[in-house]
Design a protein around this motif. Structure first.
Motif, PDB file in Angstrom:
ATOM      1  N   ARG A   8       5.247  10.541 -14.478  1.00  0.00           N
ATOM      2  CA  ARG A   8       6.115  10.550 -13.319  1.00  0.00           C
ATOM      3  C   ARG A   8       5.404   9.985 -12.102  1.00  0.00           C
ATOM      4  NH1 ARG A   8      10.474  13.449 -14.205  1.00  0.00           N
ATOM      5  NH2 ARG A   8      10.882  13.559 -11.987  1.00  0.00           N
ATOM      6  N   GLY A   9       6.149   9.881 -11.045  1.00  0.00           N
ATOM      7  CA  GLY A   9       5.603   9.212  -9.864  1.00  0.00           C
ATOM      8  C   GLY A   9       4.638  10.036  -9.049  1.00  0.00           C
ATOM      9  N   VAL A  10       3.744  10.753  -9.684  1.00  0.00           N
ATOM     10  CA  VAL A  10       2.744  11.484  -8.913  1.00  0.00           C
ATOM     11  C   VAL A  10       1.404  10.759  -8.987  1.00  0.00           C
ATOM     12  CG1 VAL A  10       3.746  13.780  -9.084  1.00  0.00           C
ATOM     13  CG2 VAL A  10       2.275  12.937 -10.920  1.00  0.00           C
ATOM     14  N   GLY A  11       1.449   9.529  -9.508  1.00  0.00           N
ATOM     15  CA  GLY A  11       0.199   8.844  -9.846  1.00  0.00           C
ATOM     16  C   GLY A  11      -0.692   8.411  -8.695  1.00  0.00           C
ATOM     17  N   MET A  12      -0.284   7.340  -8.029  1.00  0.00           N
ATOM     18  CA  MET A  12      -1.232   6.638  -7.168  1.00  0.00           C
ATOM     19  C   MET A  12      -1.696   7.458  -5.969  1.00  0.00           C
ATOM     20  SD  MET A  12      -1.675   4.146  -8.944  1.00  0.00           S
ATOM     21  CE  MET A  12      -2.895   3.356  -7.938  1.00  0.00           C
ATOM     22  N   ASP A  13      -0.805   8.300  -5.421  1.00  0.00           N
ATOM     23  CA  ASP A  13      -1.252   9.037  -4.236  1.00  0.00           C
ATOM     24  C   ASP A  13      -2.289  10.080  -4.605  1.00  0.00           C
ATOM     25  OD1 ASP A  13       1.026  10.529  -5.439  1.00  0.00           O
ATOM     26  OD2 ASP A  13       0.507  11.966  -3.876  1.00  0.00           O
ATOM     27  N   VAL A  14      -2.154  10.650  -5.818  1.00  0.00           N
ATOM     28  CA  VAL A  14      -3.154  11.620  -6.270  1.00  0.00           C
ATOM     29  C   VAL A  14      -4.489  10.911  -6.486  1.00  0.00           C
ATOM     30  CG1 VAL A  14      -3.768  13.224  -8.095  1.00  0.00           C
ATOM     31  CG2 VAL A  14      -1.408  13.075  -7.330  1.00  0.00           C
ATOM     32  N   VAL A  15      -4.403   9.717  -7.113  1.00  0.00           N
ATOM     33  CA  VAL A  15      -5.609   8.918  -7.324  1.00  0.00           C
ATOM     34  C   VAL A  15      -6.306   8.678  -5.998  1.00  0.00           C
ATOM     35  CG1 VAL A  15      -6.431   6.630  -8.011  1.00  0.00           C
ATOM     36  CG2 VAL A  15      -4.688   7.772  -9.378  1.00  0.00           C
ATOM     37  N   LYS A  16      -5.509   8.246  -5.031  1.00  0.00           N
ATOM     38  CA  LYS A  16      -6.112   7.897  -3.750  1.00  0.00           C
ATOM     39  C   LYS A  16      -6.713   9.119  -3.055  1.00  0.00           C
ATOM     40  CE  LYS A  16      -5.727   5.338   0.416  1.00  0.00           C
ATOM     41  NZ  LYS A  16      -5.081   4.252   1.120  1.00  0.00           N
ATOM     42  N   THR A  17      -5.963  10.225  -3.056  1.00  0.00           N
ATOM     43  CA  THR A  17      -6.474  11.419  -2.381  1.00  0.00           C
ATOM     44  C   THR A  17      -7.797  11.863  -2.989  1.00  0.00           C
ATOM     45  OG1 THR A  17      -4.165  12.050  -2.235  1.00  0.00           O
ATOM     46  CG2 THR A  17      -5.754  13.676  -1.521  1.00  0.00           C
ATOM     47  N   ASN A  18      -7.859  11.828  -4.336  1.00  0.00           N
ATOM     48  CA  ASN A  18      -9.087  12.245  -4.999  1.00  0.00           C
ATOM     49  C   ASN A  18     -10.258  11.355  -4.635  1.00  0.00           C
ATOM     50  OD1 ASN A  18      -8.272  14.509  -6.351  1.00  0.00           O
ATOM     51  ND2 ASN A  18      -7.487  13.363  -8.096  1.00  0.00           N
ATOM     52  N   ILE A  19     -10.008  10.050  -4.628  1.00  0.00           N
ATOM     53  CA  ILE A  19     -11.103   9.123  -4.349  1.00  0.00           C
ATOM     54  C   ILE A  19     -11.552   9.244  -2.901  1.00  0.00           C
ATOM     55  CG2 ILE A  19     -11.680   6.672  -4.168  1.00  0.00           C
ATOM     56  CD1 ILE A  19      -9.843   6.330  -6.670  1.00  0.00           C
ATOM     57  N   GLU A  51       0.806  -1.214   0.000  1.00  0.00           N
ATOM     58  CA  GLU A  51       0.000   0.000   0.000  1.00  0.00           C
ATOM     59  C   GLU A  51       0.849   1.278   0.000  1.00  0.00           C
ATOM     60  OE1 GLU A  51      -3.059  -0.807   2.890  1.00  0.00           O
ATOM     61  OE2 GLU A  51      -4.089  -1.981   1.350  1.00  0.00           O
ATOM     62  N   LEU A  52       2.143   1.106   0.172  1.00  0.00           N
ATOM     63  CA  LEU A  52       3.028   2.273   0.088  1.00  0.00           C
ATOM     64  C   LEU A  52       3.006   2.913  -1.294  1.00  0.00           C
ATOM     65  CD1 LEU A  52       6.239   1.281   2.067  1.00  0.00           C
ATOM     66  CD2 LEU A  52       4.612   3.081   2.608  1.00  0.00           C
ATOM     67  N   ILE A  53       2.521   2.159  -2.305  1.00  0.00           N
ATOM     68  CA  ILE A  53       2.479   2.782  -3.636  1.00  0.00           C
ATOM     69  C   ILE A  53       1.528   3.971  -3.660  1.00  0.00           C
ATOM     70  CG2 ILE A  53       3.085   0.665  -4.877  1.00  0.00           C
ATOM     71  CD1 ILE A  53       0.086   0.698  -5.805  1.00  0.00           C
ATOM     72  N   PHE A  54       0.636   4.058  -2.656  1.00  0.00           N
ATOM     73  CA  PHE A  54      -0.258   5.213  -2.571  1.00  0.00           C
ATOM     74  C   PHE A  54       0.408   6.382  -1.842  1.00  0.00           C
ATOM     75  CE2 PHE A  54      -3.356   1.615  -2.661  1.00  0.00           C
ATOM     76  CZ  PHE A  54      -3.870   1.898  -3.914  1.00  0.00           C
ATOM     77  N   HIS A  55       1.633   6.154  -1.378  1.00  0.00           N
ATOM     78  CA  HIS A  55       2.328   7.211  -0.661  1.00  0.00           C
ATOM     79  C   HIS A  55       2.777   8.302  -1.634  1.00  0.00           C
ATOM     80  CE1 HIS A  55       5.189   9.175   1.989  1.00  0.00           C
ATOM     81  NE2 HIS A  55       4.603   8.542   2.987  1.00  0.00           N
ATOM     82  N   PRO A  56       2.687   9.576  -1.233  1.00  0.00           N
ATOM     83  CA  PRO A  56       3.078  10.658  -2.143  1.00  0.00           C
ATOM     84  C   PRO A  56       4.506  10.497  -2.655  1.00  0.00           C
ATOM     85  CG  PRO A  56       1.993  11.557  -0.215  1.00  0.00           C
ATOM     86  CD  PRO A  56       2.139  10.085   0.027  1.00  0.00           C
ATOM     87  N   GLY A  64     -14.812   7.761  -1.152  1.00  0.00           N
ATOM     88  CA  GLY A  64     -14.640   6.418  -1.694  1.00  0.00           C
ATOM     89  C   GLY A  64     -13.417   5.755  -1.111  1.00  0.00           C
ATOM     90  N   SER A  65     -13.048   4.628  -1.662  1.00  0.00           N
ATOM     91  CA  SER A  65     -11.843   3.962  -1.186  1.00  0.00           C
ATOM     92  C   SER A  65     -11.173   3.235  -2.350  1.00  0.00           C
ATOM     93  CB  SER A  65     -12.195   2.967  -0.076  1.00  0.00           C
ATOM     94  OG  SER A  65     -12.957   1.903  -0.604  1.00  0.00           O
ATOM     95  N   VAL A  66      -9.879   3.015  -2.219  1.00  0.00           N
ATOM     96  CA  VAL A  66      -9.150   2.224  -3.208  1.00  0.00           C
ATOM     97  C   VAL A  66      -8.578   1.032  -2.482  1.00  0.00           C
ATOM     98  CG1 VAL A  66      -7.460   2.304  -5.061  1.00  0.00           C
ATOM     99  CG2 VAL A  66      -8.294   4.414  -4.079  1.00  0.00           C
ATOM    100  N   ASN A  67      -8.713  -0.116  -3.097  1.00  0.00           N
ATOM    101  CA  ASN A  67      -8.196  -1.314  -2.482  1.00  0.00           C
ATOM    102  C   ASN A  67      -7.275  -2.005  -3.474  1.00  0.00           C
ATOM    103  OD1 ASN A  67      -8.084  -3.144  -0.333  1.00  0.00           O
ATOM    104  ND2 ASN A  67      -9.381  -4.534  -1.509  1.00  0.00           N
ATOM    105  N   LEU A  68      -6.183  -2.543  -2.969  1.00  0.00           N
ATOM    106  CA  LEU A  68      -5.216  -3.182  -3.847  1.00  0.00           C
ATOM    107  C   LEU A  68      -5.061  -4.642  -3.446  1.00  0.00           C
ATOM    108  CD1 LEU A  68      -2.738  -3.293  -5.778  1.00  0.00           C
ATOM    109  CD2 LEU A  68      -1.394  -2.441  -3.879  1.00  0.00           C
ATOM    110  N   ASP A  69      -5.191  -5.498  -4.437  1.00  0.00           N
ATOM    111  CA  ASP A  69      -4.949  -6.916  -4.233  1.00  0.00           C
ATOM    112  C   ASP A  69      -3.903  -7.316  -5.238  1.00  0.00           C
ATOM    113  OD1 ASP A  69      -6.169  -8.484  -2.297  1.00  0.00           O
ATOM    114  OD2 ASP A  69      -8.135  -8.062  -3.193  1.00  0.00           O
ATOM    115  N   SER A  70      -2.789  -7.813  -4.776  1.00  0.00           N
ATOM    116  CA  SER A  70      -1.744  -8.130  -5.734  1.00  0.00           C
ATOM    117  C   SER A  70      -1.078  -9.439  -5.358  1.00  0.00           C
ATOM    118  CB  SER A  70      -0.718  -6.995  -5.752  1.00  0.00           C
ATOM    119  OG  SER A  70       0.222  -7.242  -6.751  1.00  0.00           O
ATOM    120  N   GLU A  71      -0.914 -10.277  -6.346  1.00  0.00           N
ATOM    121  CA  GLU A  71      -0.272 -11.563  -6.130  1.00  0.00           C
ATOM    122  C   GLU A  71       0.986 -11.547  -6.973  1.00  0.00           C
ATOM    123  OE1 GLU A  71      -0.027 -14.656  -3.974  1.00  0.00           O
ATOM    124  OE2 GLU A  71      -2.048 -13.786  -4.038  1.00  0.00           O
TER     125      GLU A  71
END
Lengths: 159, 272
Positions: free
Chosen positions: B95-106, B76-81, B111-118
């Motif tokens: 650039r690496g401004v992606g996931m944290d912006v996504v999460k903040t907006n949601i 879940e650190l990928i959501f870190h700024p 809302g919420s973002v959930n990550l499942d990764s195998e």
């Protein structure tokens, strides 16, 4: 927060209103606002006391006719009718009352247990009675009247 | 989406080392679930390796080397700024401004973002948004001066009402003939507990479901985009009511989920 409430004495204030010629009250802290009767949209298959839903500045709020809910006959003169928007345990419900009387400032020691007198209302909905001059003002147990617990249970079930 | 292509899917060479087909797949799905709108982005790429995240995070000073995070927390650190693990920045995911912006907006939309990764088999991002923000295409119908809304997605066609296409049985059930098809017909005003004057019915909606059925209303007014609002908590679970909408005149209107509203009737029919 608790302290502010204590100091200002807001917790000792009650909104006094009229239902079918008798006086009733509820804690002022449970009241969000008072509005004139709005246009409402009825919901199908709802109980008779459920008047419908209203648009309160974009929020949908349910309106309950407190007189029907408590089986009190409404006054014939409807000109002073008002809606009390309550917020109890996070649930917003609007109540139709015959008239708004005043805001009472009373201490909790002024609240008497239900004496032997005939009220039109089922005594389980009554938390006590204030004596204000010669008048008796019934303090309603709003969470019980409005089935707040039931509402919260059904919400938890749904989520 | 772009993140899935860039970070998720491996290069052709990397993929051929595993049992996966050389072409990567990204599946995007969106659906309703209760009062939520779910958007899911699923790839069959390499998944997120918590070890890579861990070393990156330590290198960037996001966490300390003696941290005590679980694998899930690491992912879940990928959501870190300011966090991007891809070695090379590319013009696909930026650039690496992606996931944290996504999460903040949601999150700001409740809302919420959930990550499942195998590791090795891909990642699933699940975005959950409350339906209060959902906009649907609604059909505005009128019954006895009151407007009711039906989601357009449930209606497959609208046909005029002709009494000679209607067959009524002694038990009060109705059948309606549309071209060569005979469908059960229900009067919506009966469901509303209104006194029905059946001659006022003028239009019929055909509802698509596993079983098709027809619903009669007084009048079809128009079609409009509708912002679905939740009803008060005390009525939220009323059966067949999806929510409400505020109409241009300022009054709330009820949105019906016709399939749910008539699910009992359709069940009875199926078992009969």
């Amino acid at each position: 927060m608790e302290n502010i409430i204590e100091q200002t004495g807001v917790s000792n204030r009650y909104l006094k209103f009229e239902l079918g010629g008798e006086y009733y009250s509820l804690p002022l802290l449970d009241v969000r606002e008072v509005t004139p009767p709005p246009k409402t949209t009825p919901l199908p298959n709802s109980p008779d006391y459920f008047v419908g839903v209203m648009n309160l500045r974009g929020q949908i709020v349910s309106i309950v006719d407190l007189r029907k809910k408590l089986r009190i006959n409404a006054k014939e003169d409807q000109s002073q009718q008002a809606i009390v928007i309550t917020e109890i345990e996070g649930v917003n419900i609007g109540l139709i009352v015959d008239a708004i009387s005043s805001v009472m400032n009373v201490g909790s020691q002024d609240l008497m247990p239900l004496p032997e007198f005939k009220s039109k209302v089922n005594s389980k909905f009554i938390r006590g009675v204030f004596k204000e001059g010669e008048e008796l003002v019934v303090l309603l147990d709003m969470p019980l009247v409005l089935d707040i617990q039931e509402i919260k249970n059904s919400r938890n079930k749904a989520s | 989406m772009r993140n899935a292509i860039d970070h998720g899917i491996e290069t052709k060479e990397q993929r051929s080392d595993t049992v996966k087909p050389p072409k990567g797949t990204i599946k995007i799905s969106a659906y309703h679930e209760g009062n939520n709108l779910i958007i899911q982005v699923k790839d069959d790429g390499k998944g997120i390796d918590p070890r890579i995240i861990e070393s990156k995070a330590i290198e960037k000073g996001v966490i300390k080397s003696n941290h005590s995070l679980t694998e899930k927390q690491l992912k879940e650190l990928i959501f870190h700024p300011g966090f991007s693990t891809k070695e090379k920045l590319s013009d696909v995911s930026g650039r690496g401004v992606g996931m944290d912006v996504v999460k903040t907006n949601i999150v700001s939309l409740n809302g919420s973002v959930n990550l499942d990764s195998e590791l090795g088999s891909g990642s699933v991002f699940t975005i959950r948004l409350p339906l209060t923000l959902a906009i649907i295409d609604g059909l505005v119908t009128k019954i006895e001066e009151q407007k009711y809304i039906v989601p357009l997605s449930q209606v497959s066609e609208i046909v005029p009402f002709h009494t000679n296409s209607l067959k009524t049985f002694t038990n009060g059930a109705h059948l309606y003939k549309v071209r060569d098809e005979v469908l059960p017909l229900y009067y919506l005003n009966r469901k509303l507990g209104l006194k029905s004057i059946e001659t006022t019915q003028s239009a019929v909606l055909i509802v698509k479901d596993t079983q098709r059925f027809a619903v009669a209303v007084d009048e079809i007014l128009n079609q409009r985009q509708i912002v679905v609002k939740n009803l008060g908590q005390d009525v939220r679970n009323a059966k067949g009511i999806m929510g409400s909408a505020i109409m241009p005149d300022g009054l709330p209107s009820i949105i019906f989920d016709l399939v749910k509203l008539y699910s009992d009737e359709m069940k009875v029919k199926a078992s009969a």
